[in-house]
Design a protein around this motif. Structure first.
Motif, PDB file in Angstrom:
ATOM      1  N   THR A   1       5.267  10.212   0.885  1.00  0.00           N
ATOM      2  CA  THR A   1       4.469   8.992   0.853  1.00  0.00           C
ATOM      3  C   THR A   1       5.085   7.911   1.730  1.00  0.00           C
ATOM      4  OG1 THR A   1       5.649   8.194  -1.101  1.00  0.00           O
ATOM      5  CG2 THR A   1       3.615   9.451  -1.472  1.00  0.00           C
TER       6      THR A   1
ATOM      7  N   VAL B   1       0.582   5.381   0.386  1.00  0.00           N
ATOM      8  CA  VAL B   1      -0.387   6.375   0.835  1.00  0.00           C
ATOM      9  C   VAL B   1       0.339   7.661   1.201  1.00  0.00           C
ATOM     10  CG1 VAL B   1      -0.260   5.483   3.206  1.00  0.00           C
ATOM     11  CG2 VAL B   1      -2.260   6.810   2.495  1.00  0.00           C
ATOM     12  N   ASP B   2      -0.344   8.779   1.062  1.00  0.00           N
ATOM     13  CA  ASP B   2       0.205  10.065   1.456  1.00  0.00           C
ATOM     14  C   ASP B   2       0.409  10.079   2.975  1.00  0.00           C
ATOM     15  OD1 ASP B   2      -0.477  12.995   2.564  1.00  0.00           O
ATOM     16  OD2 ASP B   2       0.436  13.197   0.586  1.00  0.00           O
ATOM     17  N   ARG B   3       1.618  10.411   3.404  1.00  0.00           N
ATOM     18  CA  ARG B   3       1.956  10.296   4.825  1.00  0.00           C
ATOM     19  C   ARG B   3       1.130  11.247   5.692  1.00  0.00           C
ATOM     20  NH1 ARG B   3       5.456  12.888   8.384  1.00  0.00           N
ATOM     21  NH2 ARG B   3       6.157  14.279   6.719  1.00  0.00           N
TER      22      ARG B   3
ATOM     23  N   GLN C   1      -8.474   2.300  -2.293  1.00  0.00           N
ATOM     24  CA  GLN C   1      -9.073   2.869  -1.073  1.00  0.00           C
ATOM     25  C   GLN C   1      -8.604   2.143   0.183  1.00  0.00           C
ATOM     26  OE1 GLN C   1     -13.483   3.934  -0.618  1.00  0.00           O
ATOM     27  NE2 GLN C   1     -13.389   1.977   0.429  1.00  0.00           N
ATOM     28  N   MET C   2      -8.385   2.941   1.249  1.00  0.00           N
ATOM     29  CA  MET C   2      -8.149   2.385   2.573  1.00  0.00           C
ATOM     30  C   MET C   2      -9.122   3.032   3.548  1.00  0.00           C
ATOM     31  SD  MET C   2      -4.689   2.120   4.927  1.00  0.00           S
ATOM     32  CE  MET C   2      -4.273   3.875   4.885  1.00  0.00           C
TER      33      MET C   2
ATOM     34  N   VAL D   1      -8.131  -2.378   3.445  1.00  0.00           N
ATOM     35  CA  VAL D   1      -7.530  -1.882   2.209  1.00  0.00           C
ATOM     36  C   VAL D   1      -8.048  -2.686   1.022  1.00  0.00           C
ATOM     37  CG1 VAL D   1      -5.386  -1.307   1.036  1.00  0.00           C
ATOM     38  CG2 VAL D   1      -5.452  -1.342   3.534  1.00  0.00           C
TER      39      VAL D   1
ATOM     40  N   VAL E   1       0.852  -1.189   0.000  1.00  0.00           N
ATOM     41  CA  VAL E   1       0.000   0.000   0.000  1.00  0.00           C
ATOM     42  C   VAL E   1       0.886   1.236   0.000  1.00  0.00           C
ATOM     43  CG1 VAL E   1      -1.804   1.260   1.226  1.00  0.00           C
ATOM     44  CG2 VAL E   1      -1.767  -1.247   1.287  1.00  0.00           C
TER      45      VAL E   1
ATOM     46  N   PHE F   1      -2.546  10.269   5.863  1.00  0.00           N
ATOM     47  CA  PHE F   1      -2.686   9.075   6.698  1.00  0.00           C
ATOM     48  C   PHE F   1      -2.635   9.453   8.175  1.00  0.00           C
ATOM     49  CE2 PHE F   1      -0.721   4.559   7.387  1.00  0.00           C
ATOM     50  CZ  PHE F   1      -1.883   4.154   8.009  1.00  0.00           C
TER      51      PHE F   1
ATOM     52  N   LEU G   1      -9.441   6.904   2.669  1.00  0.00           N
ATOM     53  CA  LEU G   1      -8.278   7.530   2.045  1.00  0.00           C
ATOM     54  C   LEU G   1      -8.033   6.904   0.683  1.00  0.00           C
ATOM     55  CD1 LEU G   1      -5.603   7.634   4.920  1.00  0.00           C
ATOM     56  CD2 LEU G   1      -6.756   9.595   3.908  1.00  0.00           C
ATOM     57  N   GLU G   2      -7.554   7.728  -0.254  1.00  0.00           N
ATOM     58  CA  GLU G   2      -7.116   7.192  -1.536  1.00  0.00           C
ATOM     59  C   GLU G   2      -5.723   6.595  -1.380  1.00  0.00           C
ATOM     60  OE1 GLU G   2      -7.249  10.078  -4.590  1.00  0.00           O
ATOM     61  OE2 GLU G   2      -9.416  10.385  -4.467  1.00  0.00           O
ATOM     62  N   VAL G   3      -5.548   5.376  -1.875  1.00  0.00           N
ATOM     63  CA  VAL G   3      -4.252   4.698  -1.804  1.00  0.00           C
ATOM     64  C   VAL G   3      -4.015   3.947  -3.101  1.00  0.00           C
ATOM     65  CG1 VAL G   3      -4.413   4.399   0.699  1.00  0.00           C
ATOM     66  CG2 VAL G   3      -5.188   2.557  -0.813  1.00  0.00           C
TER      67      VAL G   3
END
Length: 366
Positions: free
Chosen positions: A335, A258-260, A289-290, A285, A256, A263, A306-308
């Motif tokens: 990320t 994801v933007d840190r 999406q998460m 996840v 995965v 998140f 969240l978008e992942v």
């Protein structure tokens, strides 16, 4: 002993030693600091027998000498003196007189011969690092140190050097692990030593004050951390640090990205309703999406999407939100990569921008 010194020069070393001075001890001398005046200026020394700190500052010394005085009270006295006034220190019969302008304070002292000598750590293996690098390194691993007094070898940071320019700093409490790799110049003998939690905290404060390179040296169950005239000596933790390499996952069924910051913000919001003791949140996840969610029978529930980017299998896993946030706060990239292999195996956190830093986090039972 008689000397004159600027208040601005005297105050910083007195402040630095406050974290080292023994406040609760059966040895009254440990609540004191040792002042020693000589040709090189004024030395200020404090110790609690586990950690010792020595600093040296410039001063106009008219007569050399030594005295032990209450460290906290001397700091408070100097802190309240008027700015810009030169400070005169004079010792007569183990009594320290502090003069600045119209202010005169006299502190009772103890015989300097009773003050414990700091261990000498001049020889041994070690490395030299820029202060900024050491501060960053400790900040990235210190949060994973254990606070469990029954697991002594986990109550610090392991410094492992292979003698060929590769240094690793590692900390773990059994639930999470943080590891930072660093390339250093020079050779030297290999070492593998554990610096205790309290010393790590003091070193972090010291290295954040300036840009002078910092020398770290190990010998005879002691460590020396030296930055210019400032030196910290600490006992090392004896015992064997776990074989941490075995705890680092080598493959994962789910990756995965994801933007840190997004998140971290989502974790903080959802964790508001998490159980106050476990801080448990779930991550669900799926492609693109998460979902971060928590359910608390006493308060309610919360969730955020969240978008992942997902490569591999969907995953449903649970973690301590506080531990996730510790990891995300220690990382610096935009990320974060999470590699997971189902709900019962540890997850590997890395940064896309930095291959020299990783964290491992154990999941919680769903």
């Amino acid at each position: 002993m008689r000397l004159t010194i600027d208040r601005a020069e005297l105050l910083p070393p007195l402040q630095r030693i406050q974290g080292v001075v023994g406040s609760r001890t059966s040895m009254p001398i440990l609540a004191n600091c040792l002042l020693a005046a000589g040709e090189g200026g004024l030395s200020v020394v404090a110790t609690n027998l586990e950690i010792g700190l020595r600093d040296r500052v410039a001063a106009e010394v008219e007569a050399p000498g030594r005295v032990c005085v209450a460290a906290k009270k001397l700091f408070e006295v100097v802190r309240e003196l008027p700015e810009g006034e030169p400070v005169a220190l004079e010792v007569v019969e183990e009594r320290l007189t502090v003069r600045a302008g119209r202010t005169v304070t006299r502190l009772l002292g103890l015989p300097p011969e009773e003050f414990p000598a700091l261990p000498e750590v001049d020889e041994g293996s070690g490395v030299t690092l820029p202060a900024e690098t050491l501060a960053r390194l400790l900040g990235q691993v210190a949060f994973a140190m254990s606070t469990d007094i029954t697991r002594q070898t986990l109550g610090g940071v392991l410094f492992a050097y292979d003698g060929e320019g590769h240094l690793e700093a590692v900390a773990t409490d059994g639930h999470r692990l943080a590891l930072r790799r660093l390339e250093v110049e020079g050779g030297g003998e290999p070492f593998r030593e554990i610096v205790p939690r309290k010393a790590v905290s003091e070193v972090r404060r010291l290295v954040e004050e300036g840009e002078t390179p910092v020398e770290i040296r190990f010998a005879e169950k002691q460590a020396l951390v030296r930055r210019g005239p400032l030196a910290l000596v600490t006992r090392l933790i004896e015992g064997r640090f776990p074989e941490y390499q075995r705890a680092i996952p080598t493959t994962g069924k789910s990756l995965v990205v994801v933007d840190r910051e997004a998140f971290a913000r989502a974790c903080r919001r959802v964790a508001v309703l998490a159980h106050e003791k476990t801080h448990q949140v779930e991550l669900v996840v799926e492609p693109g999406q998460m979902v971060i969610l928590t359910q608390n029978p006493e308060l309610g529930e919360a969730r955020e999407e969240l978008e992942v980017a997902l490569e591999g299998e969907p995953v449903h896993i649970s973690f301590n939100a506080a531990y996730i946030l510790d990891i995300l706060n220690a990382m610096e990239g935009e990320t974060v990569r999470l590699e997971m292999s189902g709900s019962g195996n540890p997850a590997l956190f890395t940064e896309a921008e930095a291959a020299d830093y990783l964290c491992v986090l154990m999941p919680m039972r769903l």
